[in-house]
Design an enzyme around this catalytic site. Sequence first.
Site, PDB file in Angstrom:
ATOM      1  N   ARG A   1      30.688  49.490  47.183  1.00  0.00           N
ATOM      2  CA  ARG A   1      30.044  48.275  46.674  1.00  0.00           C
ATOM      3  C   ARG A   1      28.694  48.076  47.356  1.00  0.00           C
ATOM      4  O   ARG A   1      27.683  47.778  46.714  1.00  0.00           O
ATOM      5  CB  ARG A   1      30.936  47.045  46.908  1.00  0.00           C
ATOM      6  CG  ARG A   1      32.182  46.978  46.059  1.00  0.00           C
ATOM      7  CD  ARG A   1      31.864  46.785  44.594  1.00  0.00           C
ATOM      8  NE  ARG A   1      31.091  45.578  44.336  1.00  0.00           N
ATOM      9  CZ  ARG A   1      31.595  44.352  44.250  1.00  0.00           C
ATOM     10  NH1 ARG A   1      32.899  44.157  44.344  1.00  0.00           N
ATOM     11  NH2 ARG A   1      30.818  43.301  44.013  1.00  0.00           N
TER      12      ARG A   1
ATOM     13  N   CYS B   1      39.699  47.686  41.926  1.00  0.00           N
ATOM     14  CA  CYS B   1      38.546  46.980  42.513  1.00  0.00           C
ATOM     15  C   CYS B   1      38.946  46.116  43.698  1.00  0.00           C
ATOM     16  O   CYS B   1      38.100  45.775  44.512  1.00  0.00           O
ATOM     17  CB  CYS B   1      37.843  46.148  41.439  1.00  0.00           C
ATOM     18  SG  CYS B   1      38.846  44.811  40.759  1.00  0.00           S
TER      19      CYS B   1
ATOM     20  N   HIS C   1      31.985  42.861  35.196  1.00  0.00           N
ATOM     21  CA  HIS C   1      31.850  43.018  36.659  1.00  0.00           C
ATOM     22  C   HIS C   1      31.051  44.307  36.903  1.00  0.00           C
ATOM     23  O   HIS C   1      31.573  45.299  37.425  1.00  0.00           O
ATOM     24  CB  HIS C   1      33.235  43.070  37.303  1.00  0.00           C
ATOM     25  CG  HIS C   1      33.246  42.860  38.783  1.00  0.00           C
ATOM     26  ND1 HIS C   1      32.110  42.566  39.514  1.00  0.00           N
ATOM     27  CD2 HIS C   1      34.273  42.890  39.685  1.00  0.00           C
ATOM     28  CE1 HIS C   1      32.439  42.431  40.784  1.00  0.00           C
ATOM     29  NE2 HIS C   1      33.736  42.623  40.918  1.00  0.00           N
TER      30      HIS C   1
ATOM     31  N   ASP D   1      43.775  46.617  37.559  1.00  0.00           N
ATOM     32  CA  ASP D   1      43.186  45.392  38.119  1.00  0.00           C
ATOM     33  C   ASP D   1      44.277  44.328  38.086  1.00  0.00           C
ATOM     34  O   ASP D   1      45.284  44.476  37.372  1.00  0.00           O
ATOM     35  CB  ASP D   1      41.969  44.977  37.251  1.00  0.00           C
ATOM     36  CG  ASP D   1      41.229  43.756  37.797  1.00  0.00           C
ATOM     37  OD1 ASP D   1      41.388  43.430  38.994  1.00  0.00           O
ATOM     38  OD2 ASP D   1      40.487  43.129  37.008  1.00  0.00           O
TER      39      ASP D   1
ATOM     40  N   ARG E   1      28.023  35.010  41.071  1.00  0.00           N
ATOM     41  CA  ARG E   1      29.397  35.158  40.560  1.00  0.00           C
ATOM     42  C   ARG E   1      29.787  33.839  39.904  1.00  0.00           C
ATOM     43  O   ARG E   1      29.820  32.800  40.574  1.00  0.00           O
ATOM     44  CB  ARG E   1      30.358  35.494  41.700  1.00  0.00           C
ATOM     45  CG  ARG E   1      31.814  35.338  41.297  1.00  0.00           C
ATOM     46  CD  ARG E   1      32.776  35.921  42.305  1.00  0.00           C
ATOM     47  NE  ARG E   1      32.725  37.365  42.251  1.00  0.00           N
ATOM     48  CZ  ARG E   1      33.612  38.167  42.848  1.00  0.00           C
ATOM     49  NH1 ARG E   1      34.608  37.654  43.542  1.00  0.00           N
ATOM     50  NH2 ARG E   1      33.489  39.470  42.749  1.00  0.00           N
TER      51      ARG E   1
ATOM     52  N   GLN F   1      30.742  46.196  40.381  1.00  0.00           N
ATOM     53  CA  GLN F   1      31.958  46.917  40.747  1.00  0.00           C
ATOM     54  C   GLN F   1      31.973  48.295  40.094  1.00  0.00           C
ATOM     55  O   GLN F   1      32.328  49.301  40.733  1.00  0.00           O
ATOM     56  CB  GLN F   1      33.185  46.111  40.294  1.00  0.00           C
ATOM     57  CG  GLN F   1      34.487  46.791  40.603  1.00  0.00           C
ATOM     58  CD  GLN F   1      34.772  46.871  42.090  1.00  0.00           C
ATOM     59  OE1 GLN F   1      34.725  45.856  42.773  1.00  0.00           O
ATOM     60  NE2 GLN F   1      35.048  48.056  42.606  1.00  0.00           N
TER      61      GLN F   1
HETATM   62  N1  NVA Z   1      39.511  40.722  37.131  1.00  0.00           N
HETATM   63  C1  NVA Z   1      39.452  40.192  38.471  1.00  0.00           C
HETATM   64  C2  NVA Z   1      38.502  40.977  39.317  1.00  0.00           C
HETATM   65  C3  NVA Z   1      38.425  40.536  40.752  1.00  0.00           C
HETATM   66  C4  NVA Z   1      37.405  41.283  41.551  1.00  0.00           C
HETATM   67  C5  NVA Z   1      39.021  38.738  38.428  1.00  0.00           C
HETATM   68  O1  NVA Z   1      38.142  38.398  37.658  1.00  0.00           O
HETATM   69  O2  NVA Z   1      39.616  37.940  39.168  1.00  0.00           O
HETATM   70  N1   CP Z   2      36.301  43.599  43.913  1.00  0.00           N
HETATM   71  C1   CP Z   2      35.720  42.430  44.176  1.00  0.00           C
HETATM   72  O1   CP Z   2      34.787  41.990  43.508  1.00  0.00           O
HETATM   73  O2   CP Z   2      36.235  41.789  45.273  1.00  0.00           O
HETATM   74  P1   CP Z   2      35.956  40.304  45.741  1.00  0.00           P
HETATM   75  O3   CP Z   2      36.533  39.391  44.686  1.00  0.00           O
HETATM   76  O4   CP Z   2      36.678  40.175  47.056  1.00  0.00           O
HETATM   77  O5   CP Z   2      34.485  40.094  45.873  1.00  0.00           O
END
Ligand code: NVA
Ligand code: CP
Length: 307
Positions: free
Chosen positions: A292, A264, A128, A224, A101, A131
């Site tokens: 997930r 998500c 993502h 989101d 990530r 997800q």
């Molecule tokens: N769009 C959000 C998704 C979190 C799982 C982010 O990137 O923070």
């Molecule tokens: N939806 C998701 O990726 O959650 P986290 O940021 O908690 O991993």
Amino acid sequence: MMRHFLRDDDLSPAEQAEVLELASQLKRAPFLRRPLEGPRSVAVLFDKTSTRTRLSFDAGIAHLGGHAIVMESGATQIGKGETIEDTARVLSRFVEAVVWRTYGQDRVETMAANASVPVVNALTDQFHPCQVLADLQTIREHKGTTAGLRMSYFGDGANNMAHSLMLGGVTAGMHVTVAGPAGFTPDPAVVDDARARAAETGGSVTVTEDPVAAATGADVLVTDTWVSMGQERDGLDREGALRPYQVNGELLAHSQPDSLVLHCLPAYRGMEITAEVIDGPRSVVWDEAENRMHAQKALLVWLLEHR
Ligand code: NVA
Ligand code: CP
């Protein structure tokens, strides 16, 4: 040939269907496949915070007979400036796959270009894809199919979820609409890629500023957070611009009577979604969170088999 999963269209429509089918099997029989027996290890690296991604990979890798080496990048040399290229070479000597990530998509691409094991995107600023595999599994469970369904996303159309829902959704044959205000529209290159994929599957992509048009007749509504990780101090008026795209009871009333609501998570009630909707009967967000793990286990099994 070794495969990576850096964006949703790295899997062909047939391959995505294979992974989703395996995900359902693994949900019914969690210990059916044990490719990491030994245990052999998978590196799971975080440059950003996480709850679900961390838990689902760690628990899922254990189910596959393996061991997850979970690292926060601040506690590694990558956080101090060791190159991604060198890190990729070293990681490849210890683990069977790398899950990361991070910020720019270029970072996971550099990791993949220099690793001799599969690399999985666990969220970048642009995509993502793990997800969206879980989202598609959830839709299949509740609707029996994905092909031909209308899925509409509301909010920041330029973020990772909007991009991945477009690419992953059309790969599954869905009609995907992204509704967001000017200034928060998807990357045109991703829209083009999604349209090219849609031409193969019978899906489609629509980008609109009209939330009611997007909600009308939708089978699946998705939203989101308005502020993605890394955007906390970008100076944009996100709340002012995005409030008309809130998923609330009024918007939901335009959709199909049996529509599903996905998010998500983490969710901010009263911002992108109301409590009434996320805690209401159309919401499948807890199944989505659980999936997930099943989807990522299936993906890892598939990638380990395609080396
Ligand atoms: N769009 C959000 C998704 C979190 C799982 C982010 O990137 O923070
Ligand atoms: N939806 C998701 O990726 O959650 P986290 O940021 O908690 O991993």
